[in-house]
Design an enzyme around this catalytic site. Sequence first.
Site, short mmCIF file in Angstrom:
data_model
loop_
_atom_site.label_atom_id
_atom_site.label_comp_id
_atom_site.label_asym_id
_atom_site.label_seq_id
_atom_site.Cartn_x
_atom_site.Cartn_y
_atom_site.Cartn_z
CD GLU A 115 -2.89 1.90 0.16
OE1 GLU A 115 -3.32 2.80 0.46
OE2 GLU A 115 -3.02 0.78 -0.85
CG HIS A 128 -1.28 2.66 -4.77
ND1 HIS A 128 -2.45 2.75 -4.54
CD2 HIS A 128 -0.63 2.43 -6.41
CE1 HIS A 128 -2.72 3.41 -5.53
NE2 HIS A 128 -2.23 3.03 -6.84
CG HIS A 151 -8.83 5.81 -6.63
ND1 HIS A 151 -8.14 7.09 -6.99
CD2 HIS A 151 -7.96 4.72 -6.31
CE1 HIS A 151 -7.05 6.34 -6.23
NE2 HIS A 151 -6.46 5.58 -6.07
CG HIS A 199 -17.22 -6.45 -16.46
ND1 HIS A 199 -16.87 -6.03 -17.27
CD2 HIS A 199 -16.56 -7.82 -16.88
CE1 HIS A 199 -15.61 -5.66 -17.42
NE2 HIS A 199 -15.61 -6.98 -17.06
CG HIS A 227 -8.83 -9.12 -17.60
ND1 HIS A 227 -9.14 -8.52 -18.61
CD2 HIS A 227 -10.12 -8.79 -17.05
CE1 HIS A 227 -10.69 -8.47 -19.31
NE2 HIS A 227 -11.43 -8.72 -18.10
#
Length: 372
Positions: A98, A101, A168, A278, A336
Amino acid sequence: MLIQLAITGLLVALLPLAVVWVSNDPNKYRKLVWVTLFLTFDLIMFGAFTRLTDSGLGCPDWPGCYGQANPFQAHADIRSAEVLMPTGPVTLVKAWIEMIHRYLAMSVGVLIVAAMLVAWRLWLKSGRKSPKFSPWLPTALFLFVCLQGAFGAWTVTQKLQPVIVTTHLLLGLGLLALLAWLAARQGTQNPLPAARHGTSLRVPAAVAAVLLLIQIALGGWVSTNYAALACSDFPLCHGQLVPSMDFANGFTLWRHLGKTASGDYLPFPALTAIHWLHRSFAVVVIAVVAWVGHKALKTDGLRALGGWLLMVLALQFVTGVSTIFLRWPLAIAVAHNGGAALLVLLLSMVNYRAKFSVATAPGLSGAQRLAT
């Protein structure tokens, strides 16, 4: 703590800034834009890795970690939380994922600020006549990255609420699209209205971009609600073309993770509805984007982009199906997400070329020629 975090972000940004500075490219601004685009793509990929490893709450506060600038300083608090819950959400590994990032995000912010300042300087130096150095898009990028940072903070403080996390993600891809547009503009001598052959692609490319945005939003909703395996077979879902689904609870936007708006646990048919929509909408997106790629292959100056668009689209289909049959392996799930980001990047450049005819500037690198 804030000063330490700012210093860390600056230090991380020093390497890409050094790459720009020592580059043989005489146009340092163009190099800076392309390096920022590359690192923003990397940030999106690492953000996907952070989300898919359940590391979003590896540090449960923001912008630091337990009030500290890095997990080394917060080691005791992290270990205490890990003892109470060994599998998370707080572990030492997840805390580092985290915070890395966040450090990358800060470095991208530094690069965007640098690009904005350089653009203003070059534009004023040119007598406000050079459209290539127009500072308005870099300034919009600065405001955009500030908004993205705010949603990054809310992602943590709102405990991974799906609508916040999905927004986000969309803002991150929007930032990538704007940077791709700016990078494409640097590959031209003077942007001019597109020639007739490019104009025929303008509407299809714009439609493809809108449909891709919707599909990515649906994919983000799948990921943030952990609905990737709600249908474990393909092309059917639970052996049916249209299975039992709960769209009302599945697409209630303002609710906590795994819960309905009333606070009950989210029923499985709601997850099925999220996954199925989706998957079904992907058919429309693939058809339209493939059509745009095919038209680009037949258009002068767009053949390379068209080829890349079709290849990435095929890869995206393969990784999407593979996540189902292989039970959502991490590497393929990250790939992906990366495929979606590449499609955004390529379609942004196709839209730029459909709007403007461009004369390729001499001495462009292979990556920069993607914009031509």
